[in-house]
Design a protein around this motif. Structure first.
Motif, PDB file in Angstrom:
ATOM      1  N   LEU A 135      72.469  35.574 118.916  1.00  0.00           N
ATOM      2  CA  LEU A 135      73.326  34.914 119.898  1.00  0.00           C
ATOM      3  C   LEU A 135      72.617  34.710 121.231  1.00  0.00           C
ATOM      4  N   ASP A 136      71.656  35.561 121.544  1.00  0.00           N
ATOM      5  CA  ASP A 136      70.938  35.479 122.818  1.00  0.00           C
ATOM      6  C   ASP A 136      69.739  34.533 122.791  1.00  0.00           C
ATOM      7  N   GLU A 137      69.370  34.025 121.636  1.00  0.00           N
ATOM      8  CA  GLU A 137      68.215  33.124 121.552  1.00  0.00           C
ATOM      9  C   GLU A 137      68.480  31.853 122.349  1.00  0.00           C
ATOM     10  N   VAL A 138      67.497  31.484 123.193  1.00  0.00           N
ATOM     11  CA  VAL A 138      67.609  30.333 124.082  1.00  0.00           C
ATOM     12  C   VAL A 138      66.711  29.212 123.586  1.00  0.00           C
ATOM     13  N   SER A 139      67.224  27.989 123.655  1.00  0.00           N
ATOM     14  CA  SER A 139      66.443  26.808 123.286  1.00  0.00           C
ATOM     15  C   SER A 139      66.956  25.621 124.096  1.00  0.00           C
ATOM     16  N   PRO A 140      66.228  24.495 124.068  1.00  0.00           N
ATOM     17  CA  PRO A 140      66.665  23.319 124.828  1.00  0.00           C
ATOM     18  C   PRO A 140      68.080  22.895 124.441  1.00  0.00           C
ATOM     19  N   PHE A 141      68.793  22.410 125.436  1.00  0.00           N
ATOM     20  CA  PHE A 141      70.170  21.936 125.257  1.00  0.00           C
ATOM     21  C   PHE A 141      70.267  20.606 125.993  1.00  0.00           C
ATOM     22  N   GLY A 142      70.122  19.540 125.241  1.00  0.00           N
ATOM     23  CA  GLY A 142      70.056  18.233 125.873  1.00  0.00           C
ATOM     24  C   GLY A 142      68.715  18.073 126.570  1.00  0.00           C
ATOM     25  N   PRO A 143      68.551  16.986 127.301  1.00  0.00           N
ATOM     26  CA  PRO A 143      67.243  16.725 127.911  1.00  0.00           C
ATOM     27  C   PRO A 143      66.911  17.613 129.113  1.00  0.00           C
ATOM     28  N   ASP A 144      67.906  18.181 129.772  1.00  0.00           N
ATOM     29  CA  ASP A 144      67.659  18.864 131.048  1.00  0.00           C
ATOM     30  C   ASP A 144      68.073  20.329 131.104  1.00  0.00           C
ATOM     31  N   HIS A 145      68.547  20.899 130.006  1.00  0.00           N
ATOM     32  CA  HIS A 145      69.113  22.241 130.072  1.00  0.00           C
ATOM     33  C   HIS A 145      68.605  23.119 128.928  1.00  0.00           C
ATOM     34  N   VAL A 146      68.893  24.389 129.053  1.00  0.00           N
ATOM     35  CA  VAL A 146      68.703  25.332 127.960  1.00  0.00           C
ATOM     36  C   VAL A 146      70.034  26.040 127.746  1.00  0.00           C
ATOM     37  N   ALA A 147      70.224  26.564 126.555  1.00  0.00           N
ATOM     38  CA  ALA A 147      71.439  27.312 126.244  1.00  0.00           C
ATOM     39  C   ALA A 147      71.102  28.336 125.173  1.00  0.00           C
ATOM     40  N   ASN A 148      71.885  29.411 125.151  1.00  0.00           N
ATOM     41  CA  ASN A 148      71.714  30.356 124.061  1.00  0.00           C
ATOM     42  C   ASN A 148      72.728  30.031 122.963  1.00  0.00           C
ATOM     43  N   ASN A 149      72.536  30.644 121.807  1.00  0.00           N
ATOM     44  CA  ASN A 149      73.423  30.369 120.678  1.00  0.00           C
ATOM     45  C   ASN A 149      74.849  30.821 120.944  1.00  0.00           C
ATOM     46  N   TYR A 150      74.998  31.845 121.761  1.00  0.00           N
ATOM     47  CA  TYR A 150      76.348  32.277 122.118  1.00  0.00           C
ATOM     48  C   TYR A 150      77.081  31.139 122.818  1.00  0.00           C
ATOM     49  N   PHE A 151      76.440  30.508 123.806  1.00  0.00           N
ATOM     50  CA  PHE A 151      77.078  29.389 124.499  1.00  0.00           C
ATOM     51  C   PHE A 151      77.357  28.245 123.535  1.00  0.00           C
ATOM     52  N   ARG A 152      76.400  27.938 122.670  1.00  0.00           N
ATOM     53  CA  ARG A 152      76.584  26.815 121.747  1.00  0.00           C
ATOM     54  C   ARG A 152      77.854  27.013 120.906  1.00  0.00           C
ATOM     55  N   TRP A 153      78.055  28.228 120.397  1.00  0.00           N
ATOM     56  CA  TRP A 153      79.233  28.467 119.560  1.00  0.00           C
ATOM     57  C   TRP A 153      80.502  28.626 120.374  1.00  0.00           C
ATOM     58  N   PHE A 154      80.387  29.087 121.604  1.00  0.00           N
ATOM     59  CA  PHE A 154      81.528  29.017 122.517  1.00  0.00           C
ATOM     60  C   PHE A 154      81.913  27.550 122.704  1.00  0.00           C
ATOM     61  N   HIS A 155      80.913  26.699 122.866  1.00  0.00           N
ATOM     62  CA  HIS A 155      81.169  25.275 123.085  1.00  0.00           C
ATOM     63  C   HIS A 155      81.874  24.647 121.878  1.00  0.00           C
ATOM     64  N   VAL A 156      81.569  25.096 120.673  1.00  0.00           N
ATOM     65  CA  VAL A 156      82.238  24.562 119.483  1.00  0.00           C
ATOM     66  C   VAL A 156      83.743  24.787 119.582  1.00  0.00           C
ATOM     67  N   PHE A 157      84.153  26.004 119.916  1.00  0.00           N
ATOM     68  CA  PHE A 157      85.607  26.200 119.966  1.00  0.00           C
ATOM     69  C   PHE A 157      86.196  25.773 121.301  1.00  0.00           C
ATOM     70  N   GLU A 158      85.395  25.678 122.351  1.00  0.00           N
ATOM     71  CA  GLU A 158      85.861  25.086 123.606  1.00  0.00           C
ATOM     72  C   GLU A 158      86.212  23.616 123.371  1.00  0.00           C
ATOM     73  N   ASP A 159      85.362  22.903 122.646  1.00  0.00           N
ATOM     74  CA  ASP A 159      85.614  21.509 122.316  1.00  0.00           C
ATOM     75  C   ASP A 159      86.906  21.384 121.508  1.00  0.00           C
ATOM     76  N   GLU A 160      87.081  22.282 120.554  1.00  0.00           N
ATOM     77  CA  GLU A 160      88.310  22.261 119.747  1.00  0.00           C
ATOM     78  C   GLU A 160      89.536  22.519 120.611  1.00  0.00           C
ATOM     79  N   LEU A 161      89.442  23.471 121.521  1.00  0.00           N
ATOM     80  CA  LEU A 161      90.576  23.751 122.412  1.00  0.00           C
ATOM     81  C   LEU A 161      90.929  22.546 123.268  1.00  0.00           C
TER      82      LEU A 161
END
Length: 180
Positions: A135-161
């Motif tokens: 969950l803590d692994e960080v990688s590029p997120f779009g052209p200008d950002h980085v994110a960890n896997n925890y944020f990515r999966w938070f974003h999945v259910f944030e989008d659903e909400l």
């Protein structure tokens, strides 16, 4: 005397998963249950309804949720971008808009529930194969950002909400329209 229903507001570990992943999945489960509750019993016409004939339909939003989750499976668990073939299949649900409305319609609620269930089953299987540290692994997120896997999966259910909120708005508008 704790039942599953009594524990729906408890974010907790989940059997078969590491502690942090179990808690993340607990939040995803709650989000999904509220989404399913918001669409329970909708007809094809209700699933295809658009406010003033514009915007997204409930069916398109449900399809979008499944497509977003699948893209995040690919990007996080497989550590790659979707292939051209995958994007061709998923883009209509990801981008929404008029093209999606033309293609994603005339389907019973079971179609959308099956899409959501299938993708979630795979998500659950994939999460069983990893440890919390992932969950803590960080990688590029779009052209200008980085994110960890925890944020990515938070974003999945944030989008659903967010889209579940749209679904409730669409339903309220539809109900008011039917009353008049």
């Amino acid at each position: 005397m704790k039942t599953l229903e009594n524990k729906r507001f408890i974010v907790e570990n989940k059997l078969g998963y590491t502690p942090m992943i179990g808690r993340l999945l607990s939040m995803m489960d709650y989000t999904r249950s509220t989404t399913l509750n918001a669409v329970d019993g909708l007809s094809v016409e209700e699933l295809d309804y658009r406010i003033n004939g514009k915007g997204n339909s409930i069916g398109c939003l449900l399809y979008h949720m499944a497509c977003v989750e699948e893209v995040y499976q690919i990007s996080t668990f497989e550590d790659r971008d979707p292939t051209k073939e995958e994007l061709q299949r998923l883009n209509v649900g990801l981008k929404l808009g008029e093209k999606a409305h033309k293609e994603i319609k005339d389907k019973e609620i079971e179609f959308y529930l099956e899409q959501l269930s299938k993708v979630r089953e795979r998500t659950l299987d994939l999460f069983k194969q990893i440890e919390d540290i992932w969950l803590d692994e960080v990688s590029p997120f779009g052209p200008d950002h980085v994110a960890n896997n925890y944020f990515r999966w938070f974003h999945v259910f944030e989008d659903e909400l967010n889209h579940r909120g749209q679904i409730r708005l669409i339903r309220n508008h539809m109900n008011r329209e039917q009353e008049n």
